[in-house]
Scaffold this active site. Structure first.
Site, PDB file in Angstrom:
ATOM      1  N   LYS A  39       0.866  -1.247   0.115  1.00 59.06           N
ATOM      2  CA  LYS A  39      -0.033   0.251  -0.109  1.00 59.06           C
ATOM      3  C   LYS A  39       1.114   1.430   0.544  1.00 59.06           C
ATOM      4  O   LYS A  39       1.633   1.098   0.522  1.00 59.06           O
ATOM      5  CB  LYS A  39      -0.665   0.187   1.250  1.00 59.06           C
ATOM      6  N   GLY A  42       3.861   3.116   2.513  1.00 54.46           N
ATOM      7  CA  GLY A  42       5.060   2.756   3.342  1.00 54.46           C
ATOM      8  C   GLY A  42       5.412   2.111   4.903  1.00 54.46           C
ATOM      9  O   GLY A  42       3.731   1.812   5.412  1.00 54.46           O
ATOM     10  N   LYS A  53       0.646   6.323  16.669  1.00 50.92           N
ATOM     11  CA  LYS A  53       0.074   7.153  16.921  1.00 50.92           C
ATOM     12  C   LYS A  53      -1.121   7.435  17.234  1.00 50.92           C
ATOM     13  O   LYS A  53      -1.695   7.372  18.404  1.00 50.92           O
ATOM     14  CB  LYS A  53       0.422   8.377  16.111  1.00 50.92           C
ATOM     15  N   GLU A 200      17.149  -4.352  27.622  1.00 50.06           N
ATOM     16  CA  GLU A 200      18.122  -3.580  26.073  1.00 50.06           C
ATOM     17  C   GLU A 200      19.536  -4.254  26.492  1.00 50.06           C
ATOM     18  O   GLU A 200      20.324  -3.488  27.828  1.00 50.06           O
ATOM     19  CB  GLU A 200      18.359  -2.191  26.547  1.00 50.06           C
ATOM     20  N   HIS A 439       0.422  33.642  26.146  1.00 51.45           N
ATOM     21  CA  HIS A 439       0.304  32.891  27.780  1.00 51.45           C
ATOM     22  C   HIS A 439      -0.987  32.525  27.424  1.00 51.45           C
ATOM     23  O   HIS A 439      -1.959  32.864  27.138  1.00 51.45           O
ATOM     24  CB  HIS A 439       0.615  34.231  28.536  1.00 51.45           C
TER      25      HIS A 439
HETATM   26  P1  NAI Z   1      17.461   1.321  17.756  1.00 49.81           P
HETATM   27  O1  NAI Z   1      18.122   1.031  16.741  1.00 49.81           O
HETATM   28  O2  NAI Z   1      16.869   2.446  17.846  1.00 49.81           O
HETATM   29  O3  NAI Z   1      16.899   0.215  19.357  1.00 49.81           O
HETATM   30  C1  NAI Z   1      17.784  -0.811  18.865  1.00 49.81           C
HETATM   31  C2  NAI Z   1      17.942  -1.676  20.014  1.00 49.81           C
HETATM   32  O4  NAI Z   1      17.951  -3.174  20.432  1.00 49.81           O
HETATM   33  C3  NAI Z   1      19.196  -1.494  20.353  1.00 49.81           C
HETATM   34  O5  NAI Z   1      19.375  -0.169  21.913  1.00 49.81           O
HETATM   35  C4  NAI Z   1      20.693  -2.588  20.434  1.00 49.81           C
HETATM   36  O6  NAI Z   1      21.667  -1.697  21.565  1.00 49.81           O
HETATM   37  C5  NAI Z   1      19.150  -3.274  21.184  1.00 49.81           C
HETATM   38  N1  NAI Z   1      20.044  -4.505  20.233  1.00 49.81           N
HETATM   39  C6  NAI Z   1      20.179  -5.070  19.613  1.00 49.81           C
HETATM   40  N2  NAI Z   1      20.367  -6.712  20.470  1.00 49.81           N
HETATM   41  C7  NAI Z   1      20.116  -6.958  21.282  1.00 49.81           C
HETATM   42  C8  NAI Z   1      19.522  -8.052  22.043  1.00 49.81           C
HETATM   43  N3  NAI Z   1      19.930  -9.574  21.403  1.00 49.81           N
HETATM   44  N4  NAI Z   1      19.556  -7.701  23.424  1.00 49.81           N
HETATM   45  C9  NAI Z   1      19.105  -6.929  24.044  1.00 49.81           C
HETATM   46  N5  NAI Z   1      19.457  -5.592  23.368  1.00 49.81           N
HETATM   47  C10 NAI Z   1      19.715  -5.564  21.938  1.00 49.81           C
HETATM   48  O7  NAI Z   1      16.246   0.377  16.744  1.00 49.81           O
HETATM   49  P2  NAI Z   1      14.553   0.403  16.416  1.00 49.81           P
HETATM   50  O8  NAI Z   1      14.104   0.832  18.043  1.00 49.81           O
HETATM   51  O9  NAI Z   1      14.327  -0.985  16.519  1.00 49.81           O
HETATM   52  O10 NAI Z   1      14.262   1.485  15.061  1.00 49.81           O
HETATM   53  C11 NAI Z   1      14.249   0.999  14.453  1.00 49.81           C
HETATM   54  C12 NAI Z   1      14.533   2.558  13.072  1.00 49.81           C
HETATM   55  O11 NAI Z   1      13.171   2.844  13.687  1.00 49.81           O
HETATM   56  C13 NAI Z   1      14.884   3.506  14.178  1.00 49.81           C
HETATM   57  O12 NAI Z   1      16.075   4.585  12.955  1.00 49.81           O
HETATM   58  C14 NAI Z   1      14.410   4.393  14.728  1.00 49.81           C
HETATM   59  O13 NAI Z   1      14.949   5.988  14.951  1.00 49.81           O
HETATM   60  C15 NAI Z   1      13.115   4.284  13.735  1.00 49.81           C
HETATM   61  N6  NAI Z   1      11.998   4.173  14.562  1.00 49.81           N
HETATM   62  C16 NAI Z   1      11.290   6.139  14.866  1.00 49.81           C
HETATM   63  C17 NAI Z   1      10.687   6.045  15.464  1.00 49.81           C
HETATM   64  C18 NAI Z   1      10.190   8.262  16.203  1.00 49.81           C
HETATM   65  O14 NAI Z   1      10.539   8.850  15.473  1.00 49.81           O
HETATM   66  N7  NAI Z   1       9.329   8.196  16.402  1.00 49.81           N
HETATM   67  C19 NAI Z   1       9.408   5.368  15.969  1.00 49.81           C
HETATM   68  C20 NAI Z   1      10.172   3.990  15.454  1.00 49.81           C
HETATM   69  C21 NAI Z   1      11.249   3.573  14.695  1.00 49.81           C
END
Ligand code: NAI
Length: 463
Positions: A39, A42, A53, A200, A439
């Site tokens: 769709k 993306g 959200k 984490e 304000h």
């Molecule tokens: P992320 O890279 O932000 O976080 C993944 C986390 O998993 C890292 O902190 C890493 O250390 C941890 N990790 C990896 N392997 C692991 C293990 N075996 N055991 C425990 N911890 C482990 O990736 P995430 O949260 O999946 O997001 C992916 C992308 O999507 C990011 O680039 C993010 O910026 C984007 N995104 C942005 C949002 C926003 O701006 N509101 C919302 C959702 C995603």
């Protein structure tokens, strides 16, 4: 193959990178083809930003119902209807997808529903049809990353895609990965009543966020009942009776935790499978498509944008890159500039940042001043019944130039726009301080934080 179709620009991928690129190209007068196998919208619209959200809004509604009596509203009783919550989420997504379809039609963009394959820098194959094109923009996005942990294929272990289709709130949820996806879903399901535990690997959750903001968030998480294990690497997930058992390793040894559901949120990988990139000789940067600062690949006339090029994987960055890529494809010469990228996290409370974190400012050896203003000193926040958090401003000591803005608290994700606008214009604390802020509103916290860079905020006492 049917007769070749001819376009000025063909974009592969209809997410916030690709469809915005298509709109911009059409606006500039180009004949545009957009190829999308799923769709329009993306990941962001179908499996990311927007459905989550919508869920966040339902969690807020539940929170409001629980606390309605505090605001003088006595409810006769209420219940969470998870089926309706998920149906509403799907309706929100469907409305937006239909909106993008209308935009494509209205801009005379030809949408091809199928998987596009680059056959040469001037031709793309889709559904057995050949599209010939002067320029190509690759915007194929990303997919949830996989890690080689045994047991991640067990039923009940889900990715951020699959968790959007579950039919009941799990009693307990272990989230592997304390990044943005992990913390946002952790916050949603905690709000819906699940017992949430984050595991984490790194010593800090949300690594790119300002450390002080994360520290404050960590304290709130404890109060909310979300358990966070840092420096803890998941080693295995196993079935144990009706539950899943997650084994993780910390410095002090191995620990185990049981849960009904496990969410794997360990990052995202650029998605370029089946695009034919190796055959046509596109240079890769590991899994990501390599581009220069004009977003050109090594092939003349072929551009790439968004999550597919790695870097900052954010919808708004992909859209920004989409505009730059098509402008360049049509003769401009714009380069990307990532100095001012707002980063928004939709947890409870929200967090947002733009520019450098305090750690980055220190690492660069810049002489700076940090000022903070708490929402608890703001009339509007009290009226809203939400006084948690601060606005933190980092400015160059001598010039007052804004280096970074970091917010935790109500509407942080909306408030950050002022910080981004000021930084984009190279503005100073004085620019913010001399701007009349309405304000009673939440942006007054930004105003007061800016006053804190000068002679001091007015609505807090200096200690
Ligand atoms: P992320 O890279 O932000 O976080 C993944 C986390 O998993 C890292 O902190 C890493 O250390 C941890 N990790 C990896 N392997 C692991 C293990 N075996 N055991 C425990 N911890 C482990 O990736 P995430 O949260 O999946 O997001 C992916 C992308 O999507 C990011 O680039 C993010 O910026 C984007 N995104 C942005 C949002 C926003 O701006 N509101 C919302 C959702 C995603």
């Amino acid at each position: 193959m049917a007769d070749p179709k001819e376009y000025d620009i063909t974009i592969i991928g209809g997410g916030p990178g690709g469809y915005v690129a298509a709109l911009r190209a059409a606006q500039l007068g180009a004949k545009v083809a957009l190829v999308e196998k799923d769709k329009l919208g993306g990941t962001c619209l179908n499996r990311g930003c927007i459905p989550t959200k919508a869920m966040v809004r339902s969690v807020e509604a539940l929170h409001e119902a629980k606390h309605a009596a505090d605001f003088g509203v006595d409810l006769k009783g209420f219940d969470l209807n998870f089926g309706r919550l998920m149906a509403r989420k799907n309706e929100v997504v469907a409305t937006q997808v239909a909106g993008i379809e209308r935009l494509m039609k209205g801009n005379k963009i030809d949408v091809y529903n199928g998987a596009g394959k680059l056959e040469s820098p001037r031709s793309v194959a889709v559904n057995g049809e050949k599209i010939t094109t002067k320029k190509v923009v690759l915007a194929t996005g990303s997919v949830p990353a996989r890690v080689p942990v045994p047991g991640l294929d067990l039923p009940g272990v889900v990715t951020s895609d699959e968790i959007l289709d579950i039919t009941k709130v799990p009693a307990s949820l272990v989230v592997i990965g304390g990044g943005v996806i992990g913390m946002e879903f952790g916050s949603i399901f905690n709000g819906l009543g699940s017992k949430v535990t984050i595991v984490e690997m790194l010593p800090q959750i949300l690594p790119p966020v300002d450390e002080e903001i994360v520290r404050r968030y960590g304290q709130l998480l404890r109060a909310q009942g979300i358990e966070v294990n840092i420096s803890a690497t998941v080693k295995a997930v196993e079935k144990k009776g009706e539950s899943l058992e997650v084994t993780y390793e910390m410095a002090k040894g191995q620990s185990r935790i049981e849960a009904e559901m496990v969410l794997v949120a360990v990052g995202r990988s650029p998605y370029t499978e089946g695009l034919g990139l190796a055959d046509v000789g596109v240079t890769m940067n590991r899994r990501a498509i390599a581009v220069n600062e004009r977003l050109e690949t090594n092939l003349d006339g072929v551009y790439a944008i968004g999550d597919a090029i790695g870097g900052i994987m954010l919808a708004h960055v992909a859209s920004y890159e989409g505009e730059i890529a098509v402008e360049n494809a049509l003769g401009a010469s714009r380069t990307v500039d990532y100095r001012v990228v707002p980063n928004c996290i939709f947890t409870a409370p929200e967090m947002a940042g733009v520019g450098m974190t305090e750690k980055e400012v220190k690492e660069k050896g810049i002489t700076y001043k940090a000022s903070r203003f708490p929402f608890s000193a703001l009339g509007r926040a009290h009226a809203m019944g939400d006084t948690t958090g601060i606005v933190k401003l980092l400015c160059e000591a001598e010039s007052g130039k804004v280096l970074g803005v970091h917010i935790i608290g109500p509407h942080a994700t909306d408030l950050i726009a002022e910080g981004a606008a000021v930084m984009q214009m190279g503005g100073t604390a004085k620019d913010i301080a001399h701007t009349i802020h309405a304000h009673p509103t939440l942006p007054e916290a930004m105003h007061e934080a800016a006053l804190g860079q000068l002679d001091g905020a007015l609505h807090v006492l200096k200690i």
